[in-house]
Every structure is written in structure tokens, then in C-alpha cells.
Design a protein around this motif. Structure first.
Motif, PDB file in Angstrom:
ATOM      1  N   ASP A 137       1.074   8.636   4.277  1.00 23.01           N
ATOM      2  CA  ASP A 137      -0.005   7.719   3.899  1.00 23.01           C
ATOM      3  C   ASP A 137      -0.093   7.465   2.398  1.00 23.01           C
ATOM      4  O   ASP A 137      -0.840   6.588   1.963  1.00 23.01           O
ATOM      5  N   LEU A 138       0.676   8.201   1.602  1.00 24.33           N
ATOM      6  CA  LEU A 138       0.662   8.002   0.151  1.00 24.33           C
ATOM      7  C   LEU A 138       1.412   6.731  -0.235  1.00 24.33           C
ATOM      8  O   LEU A 138       2.378   6.340   0.441  1.00 24.33           O
ATOM      9  N   PRO A 139       1.004   6.096  -1.335  1.00 24.50           N
ATOM     10  CA  PRO A 139       1.782   4.955  -1.842  1.00 24.50           C
ATOM     11  C   PRO A 139       3.186   5.426  -2.229  1.00 24.50           C
ATOM     12  O   PRO A 139       3.366   6.563  -2.693  1.00 24.50           O
TER      13      PRO A 139
ATOM     14  N   SER B 227       4.876   4.796  -4.708  1.00 20.07           N
ATOM     15  CA  SER B 227       4.941   5.153  -6.130  1.00 20.07           C
ATOM     16  C   SER B 227       4.506   6.598  -6.391  1.00 20.07           C
ATOM     17  O   SER B 227       4.894   7.190  -7.394  1.00 20.07           O
ATOM     18  N   GLU B 228       3.717   7.170  -5.488  1.00 17.67           N
ATOM     19  CA  GLU B 228       3.306   8.566  -5.636  1.00 17.67           C
ATOM     20  C   GLU B 228       4.304   9.531  -5.005  1.00 17.67           C
ATOM     21  O   GLU B 228       4.324  10.706  -5.344  1.00 17.67           O
TER      22      GLU B 228
ATOM     23  N   SER C 253       9.657   8.897  -7.667  1.00 19.18           N
ATOM     24  CA  SER C 253       9.597   8.538  -9.090  1.00 19.18           C
ATOM     25  C   SER C 253      10.279   7.198  -9.363  1.00 19.18           C
ATOM     26  O   SER C 253       9.975   6.530 -10.338  1.00 19.18           O
TER      27      SER C 253
ATOM     28  N   SER D 144      10.055   4.489  -7.565  1.00 24.13           N
ATOM     29  CA  SER D 144       9.346   3.350  -6.977  1.00 24.13           C
ATOM     30  C   SER D 144       8.050   3.044  -7.726  1.00 24.13           C
ATOM     31  O   SER D 144       7.332   3.945  -8.128  1.00 24.13           O
ATOM     32  N   GLU D 145       7.766   1.758  -7.865  1.00 21.12           N
ATOM     33  CA  GLU D 145       6.488   1.298  -8.399  1.00 21.12           C
ATOM     34  C   GLU D 145       5.660   0.634  -7.305  1.00 21.12           C
ATOM     35  O   GLU D 145       4.571   0.133  -7.563  1.00 21.12           O
ATOM     36  N   ASP D 146       6.179   0.650  -6.093  1.00 17.48           N
ATOM     37  CA  ASP D 146       5.553   0.001  -4.940  1.00 17.48           C
ATOM     38  C   ASP D 146       4.309   0.777  -4.498  1.00 17.48           C
ATOM     39  O   ASP D 146       4.347   1.988  -4.340  1.00 17.48           O
ATOM     40  N   LYS D 147       3.217   0.067  -4.312  1.00 12.76           N
ATOM     41  CA  LYS D 147       1.952   0.684  -3.895  1.00 12.76           C
ATOM     42  C   LYS D 147       1.794   0.722  -2.372  1.00 12.76           C
ATOM     43  O   LYS D 147       0.802   1.210  -1.857  1.00 12.76           O
ATOM     44  N   THR D 148       2.794   0.228  -1.647  1.00 14.55           N
ATOM     45  CA  THR D 148       2.765   0.230  -0.188  1.00 14.55           C
ATOM     46  C   THR D 148       2.794   1.672   0.317  1.00 14.55           C
ATOM     47  O   THR D 148       3.590   2.475  -0.159  1.00 14.55           O
ATOM     48  N   PRO D 149       1.941   2.024   1.278  1.00 19.04           N
ATOM     49  CA  PRO D 149       2.018   3.374   1.856  1.00 19.04           C
ATOM     50  C   PRO D 149       3.416   3.608   2.449  1.00 19.04           C
ATOM     51  O   PRO D 149       4.033   2.693   3.001  1.00 19.04           O
TER      52      PRO D 149
END
Length: 74
Positions: free
Chosen positions: A10-12, A14-15, A18, A20-25
Motif C-alpha cells: 500500500d506504500l507509494p 517512491s517510498e 529509491s 522511483s518518484e512515482d506516488k502510485t501505491p
């Protein structure tokens, strides 16, 4: 107590990664990847669900490793 592997899904992105800058889960990114590889063929949706179901039996580290393999090849 929440299940760590589900939290990872469920995390974006990007989290999780390292690179990825994508905010998609992550769960949605994997779904999108498998749907794209089947050319959005709804008849193959069950196959996509099988791929995603496999992540539910993995540890958080395994989820990250396997998802990275799949998503970086795209």
C-alpha cells in the motif's frame, strides 16, 4: 496489528524504491503492470489476480525484491 507485507503493497512506489518518484501505491503499480502485459485483456484478469495473490504470501522484503524485478523490467 497491520500486516507488514500488506503495508508495503500500500506504500507509494517512491517510498519503497529509491529509484522511483512515482506516488502510485505499489499494489496499483503491479496491477497496472500485469494488465499492461496482457494488453488489458479482461479475459486474462484471473491470471493477473494470480500474480498479485502470490505477493500476499511473501514477506515485506520478498515483496520489494519481486516487485522491483517486475517493475524495473518494464
Amino acid at each position: 496489528m497491520a500486516d507488514e507485507k500488506f503495508e508495503t503493497l500500500d506504500l507509494p512506489m517512491s517510498e519503497v524504491f529509491s529509484w522511483s518518484e512515482d506516488k502510485t501505491p505499489l499494489r496499483d503499480a503491479l496491477w497496472n503492470h500485469y494488465m499492461d502485459t496482457s494488453n488489458k485483456n479482461t479475459l486474462e484478469t484471473l491470471e493477473t489476480l494470480k500474480h498479485l495473490k502470490a505477493y500476499e504470501s511473501m514477506s515485506s522484503d520478498e515483496v520489494k525484491l519481486e516487485a522491483e524485478k517486475v517493475l524495473q523490467e518494464a
